[in-house]
Design an enzyme around this catalytic site. Sequence first.
Site, PDB file in Angstrom:
ATOM      1  N   CYS A  85      16.744 -49.213  51.129  1.00  0.00           N
ATOM      2  CA  CYS A  85      15.876 -48.102  50.927  1.00  0.00           C
ATOM      3  C   CYS A  85      14.696 -48.060  50.129  1.00  0.00           C
ATOM      4  CB  CYS A  85      17.118 -46.908  50.575  1.00  0.00           C
ATOM      5  SG  CYS A  85      16.875 -45.459  50.830  1.00  0.00           S
ATOM      6  N   HIS A 202      21.948 -48.415  53.928  1.00  0.00           N
ATOM      7  CA  HIS A 202      22.765 -48.582  52.530  1.00  0.00           C
ATOM      8  C   HIS A 202      24.023 -49.397  52.976  1.00  0.00           C
ATOM      9  CE1 HIS A 202      20.330 -46.431  49.744  1.00  0.00           C
ATOM     10  NE2 HIS A 202      20.080 -45.627  50.657  1.00  0.00           N
ATOM     11  N   GLU A 204      25.532 -51.542  51.110  1.00  0.00           N
ATOM     12  CA  GLU A 204      26.402 -51.406  50.062  1.00  0.00           C
ATOM     13  C   GLU A 204      27.312 -50.343  49.800  1.00  0.00           C
ATOM     14  OE1 GLU A 204      23.493 -50.283  49.988  1.00  0.00           O
ATOM     15  OE2 GLU A 204      23.213 -48.964  48.303  1.00  0.00           O
TER      16      GLU A 204
END
Lengths: 231, 80
Positions: A85, A202, A204
């Site tokens: 990002c 994302h 994660e």
Amino acid sequence: MRFGVVIFPGSNCEQDAVHAIRHLGMQADFVWHGDTDLAGYDALVLPGGFSYGDYIRCGAVARFSPVMAEVMRFAERGGPVIGICNGFQILAEAHLLPGALLRNRGLKFICTTVDLRAEESACEWLDLAPGTVLRVPINHNEGNYICDAETLERLQGNGQIVLRYCEPDGSRAAGGSAPNGALDDIAGICNERGNVFGLMPHPERVVDPVSGGTDGQHFFTAIAQRLAEVS
Amino acid sequence: MARFEIHVTYKKGIFDPPGATAERALVNLGYEEVASVKIGKYIQLEVADGTSEARVREMCDKLLANPVIEDYRIERVGEA
């Protein structure tokens, strides 16, 4: 396997990144943007957020922070770097990756979960069969990837397009599948060598089933496996 | 102090979402004569006397504009 997760003033996804990596049984430390010692890290993560307020352009100021000179050296030596990002925007501003990220086509901040298709690519961070579809969240205002025609041709020819936005079945809609208007439905690209990887989604946030999925695990385990094989 | 004004705009062919939205909005408001709207940035810069335009250009290339997507125009507007 030890990851360094860089924190810029205004980063806000560094905790998620560190948590994700530790959850997968690997080590992760925070690295402050003023630090210049990256010895001891096998891989680096530039996390999401709004570095330096994202003033001027997203990532434009962050790329000049002291740590970035070291990140560039690390990348030049072939060290694996992932920018997620805002981290992707910083890598683009630093010219570690080609192109730029513009305001989303619809002018809206987009916060949703998207389908991504793994492409056949040179990226060291992914080791998925081309066409594998992943569900990963996105959360951004400037994710509309753009580059000139010549660069796009190079990206396509070199296998630098790592991930594309797609439909749930892996196909691409005629009018484009990128919710942000990204060129060629590009969600993530890597450099020619394959060690530097930038993506808007994302991963994660989807390593632990409690947060809605595990499709992001691969992004951290594949590089660890690759490094273990090399060493 | 010397004063410069800098206009940063998207390169030709780069989609400008705020401009395109303003364009549609103006047409919707009845300004049907509107053919195109482009929205960029306007920067006022004050620097020490004697600073060359080349130096300001360098500032633009490095930080104030992104040459991948943006063009800029520098104008020296006198002393502050």
